[in-house]
Design an enzyme around this catalytic site. Structure first.
Site, mmCIF file in Angstrom:
data_model
loop_
_atom_site.group_PDB
_atom_site.id
_atom_site.type_symbol
_atom_site.label_atom_id
_atom_site.label_comp_id
_atom_site.label_asym_id
_atom_site.label_seq_id
_atom_site.Cartn_x
_atom_site.Cartn_y
_atom_site.Cartn_z
ATOM 1 N N SER A 1 0.855 -1.192 0.000
ATOM 2 C CA SER A 1 0.000 0.000 0.000
ATOM 3 C C SER A 1 0.886 1.235 0.000
ATOM 4 O O SER A 1 1.711 1.388 -0.894
ATOM 5 C CB SER A 1 -0.953 -0.045 1.202
ATOM 6 O OG SER A 1 -1.907 0.985 1.110
ATOM 7 N N ASP B 1 -4.515 -5.169 5.826
ATOM 8 C CA ASP B 1 -4.900 -6.005 4.688
ATOM 9 C C ASP B 1 -3.795 -7.008 4.390
ATOM 10 O O ASP B 1 -2.617 -6.653 4.321
ATOM 11 C CB ASP B 1 -5.159 -5.110 3.466
ATOM 12 C CG ASP B 1 -5.869 -5.849 2.338
ATOM 13 O OD1 ASP B 1 -6.524 -6.868 2.611
ATOM 14 O OD2 ASP B 1 -5.772 -5.388 1.184
#
Length: 352
Positions: free
Chosen positions: A172, A295
């Site tokens: 990310s 995540d």
């Protein structure tokens, strides 16, 4: 409580005012000054020494890319780029990520977005993340840990070779630069497919894949539904869609679909990892790179349950821009190796 300070850089007076008003809603940050172009920004950075900078990609006199380059050389500061949703804007944004920008925000309707307030929560969140990010990773290249790569390599070589390997990567904030470090150092004859989820909006993942493809020995592409997943190729999830790998006999096929976000993300690392966990015959190697949130952690659990020999690597805290996702992965107690980003491609070549 003393607030962090921000500099807002945009050639539009309207956008400077709107972005300033949005950032000033943060409990942590206040705008200390604004700048109308890159030259003005460099002067203001030297004068005010802000904790974070938001900067438009496309500006007259000195654009965002040139400004960012000078800033990272002379006055390294966390920078969040603002970009229009065009191919040129996306391509320049990916270049900015490789030069050291922490993150970016897509303007919802072009250079002058009258509806910028629609994304005010995203702006506040990303600027708050950037101000506490670890930008020292962009300046130093020396190893951050006492564990030597040779020691790790000898240990890993004692393991049995991987049969039907598949490499799965989740990243990310700070991920584009981390992915570049790994993928551009792989040989053209790399013997496993690589599937990637990078949290990023639609349009920007294509620019990321195209940029990495130009820089790499392996083929890199934004994945399309029905793609055959082949060794020696890298498949990057499309922004705004979920990416899964499904089995079709001896073949692996990409399934790309518009679905609900998972963990607030589409694409989601957990969705990709979970799909690989359901494959009957493979040896996964999962990697969690820099990023905010958790995540990928649930996906790691699924991988280890279905494929106990799964190898899981997390990026070291010292080389992460944001340590959130690797830290969450490590808290599962299922991570096998914590490695500096510059060591990961070497380990992949030795294992596959």
């Amino acid at each position: 409580m003393k607030k962090y300070t921000a500099l807002v850089v945009d050639d539009s007076a309207f956008m400077r005012k709107m972005i300033t008003d949005i950032i000033n809603q943060s409990r942590l940050i206040e705008v200390i000054s604004t700048a109308r172009n890159g030259e003005d920004a460099l002067e203001k950075v030297e004068k005010w020494k802000p904790d974070v900078v938001t900067m438009d990609v496309e500006m007259p006199i000195m654009d965002g890319i040139t400004t960012l380059t000078h800033m990272m050389e002379k006055s390294p500061t966390p920078v969040v780029m603002l970009s229009s949703l065009t191919k040129i804007g996306a391509d320049k944004t990916m270049e900015a990520m490789s030069l050291g920008a922490v993150d970016f925000i897509a303007k919802p309707s072009g250079s002058i977005s009258l509806n910028i307030k629609e994304i005010q929560q995203e702006i506040i969140s990303k600027v708050e993340q950037a101000v506490v990010s670890n930008i020292s990773t962009f300046q130093k290249r020396e190893k951050a840990k006492s564990v030597s790569l040779d020691t790790e390599s000898r240990f890993l070589k004692r393991n049995r070779p991987m049969v039907n390997p598949i490499i799965a990567i989740g990243s990310s904030t700070g991920g584009p630069r981390a992915l570049q470090e790994i993928i551009t150092n792989l040989p053209s004859d790399f013997k496993a497919p690589i599937v990637v989820v990078q949290h990023m909006p639609k349009g920007f993942t294509k620019s990321l894949a195209d940029r990495l493809n130009k820089l790499s020995n392996v083929e890199v592409k934004e994945v399309e539904n029905g793609d055959l997943i082949e060794k020696g190729k890298v498949y990057i999830a499309e922004g705004g869609k979920q990416f899964e790998v499904i089995g079709n006999g001896a073949e692996l096929i990409a399934k790309v679909s518009k679905r609900e976000p998972v963990n607030g993300h589409q694409p989601s690392v957990d969705v990709l990892f979970g799909s690989i966990a359901r494959l009957p015959h493979c040896h996964p190697l999962s990697i969690i790179l820099t990023g905010m949130g958790k995540d990928g952690s649930n996906g790691i659990v699924q991988l280890k349950q279905r494929h106990p020999r799964t190898i899981t690597i997390s990026q070291s805290k010292e080389t992460c821009v944001v340590y959130g996702m690797p830290q969450a992965a490590e808290r599962t107690s299922l991570v096998d190796y914590v490695l500096d980003i510059q060591d990961i491609s070497t380990i992949l070549q030795e294992k596959v």
